[in-house]
Design an enzyme around this catalytic site. Sequence first.
Site, PDB file in Angstrom:
ATOM      1  N   HIS A 110       0.838  -1.197   0.000  1.00 56.55           N
ATOM      2  CA  HIS A 110       0.000   0.000   0.000  1.00 56.55           C
ATOM      3  C   HIS A 110       0.871   1.244   0.000  1.00 56.55           C
ATOM      4  CE1 HIS A 110      -3.886  -1.900   0.843  1.00 56.55           C
ATOM      5  NE2 HIS A 110      -3.218  -2.743   1.608  1.00 56.55           N
ATOM      6  N   ALA A 139      12.544 -21.913   5.962  1.00 58.78           N
ATOM      7  CA  ALA A 139      11.096 -21.997   6.130  1.00 58.78           C
ATOM      8  C   ALA A 139      10.519 -20.712   6.706  1.00 58.78           C
ATOM      9  CB  ALA A 139      10.754 -23.161   7.055  1.00 58.78           C
ATOM     10  N   ALA A 157      15.534 -19.409   8.678  1.00 59.22           N
ATOM     11  CA  ALA A 157      14.092 -19.648   8.852  1.00 59.22           C
ATOM     12  C   ALA A 157      13.469 -18.562   9.705  1.00 59.22           C
ATOM     13  CB  ALA A 157      13.883 -21.009   9.500  1.00 59.22           C
TER      14      ALA A 157
END
Length: 160
Positions: A110, A139, A157
């Site tokens: 935005h 991950a 991760a």
Amino acid sequence: MISEYYRRLYKNIYGYMQSFYSELIEYAMVFISIIPGRLGIILRRKFINFRMIGKNTFIQEWSRFYHPGNIIIGNNSGIGLRTVMNGAGGISIGNNVVIGPEVMIWTQNHIYANPKIPIMYQGWEYKPVIIEDDVCIGARVIILPGVKIGKGSIVGAGSV
């Protein structure tokens, strides 16, 4: 009078058919995304309309791609389970890249420059994401618009 009636009827039927077709495509993509194993990898490579996808690249099940026509994936790369990519601003993934499960790559955000206008009415800004060759992304990493990940990098991760 009668011709106006048929014109409106045709317009409504045409609109419903377009909506039905769009939903049918969406359901087909969901179905393709959940097929496990080698068959699923082949179908995802074939039916998701990437700008380019390299040789020996695999996409695991439940992965979702928005604006895949702006996504380039190099050779010998892997995209993990339940990864989500929004390619509106462009995503370039190099060769030999490993992307772990549940990674989110987003290329739009935005605009929030004017505090007097509600954010939802200020529009969007688009910035490309570039992931160079030989990168490992762990991950649940979140990659935001405008990020460039250099050659040979390892992203741990859960990183943002």
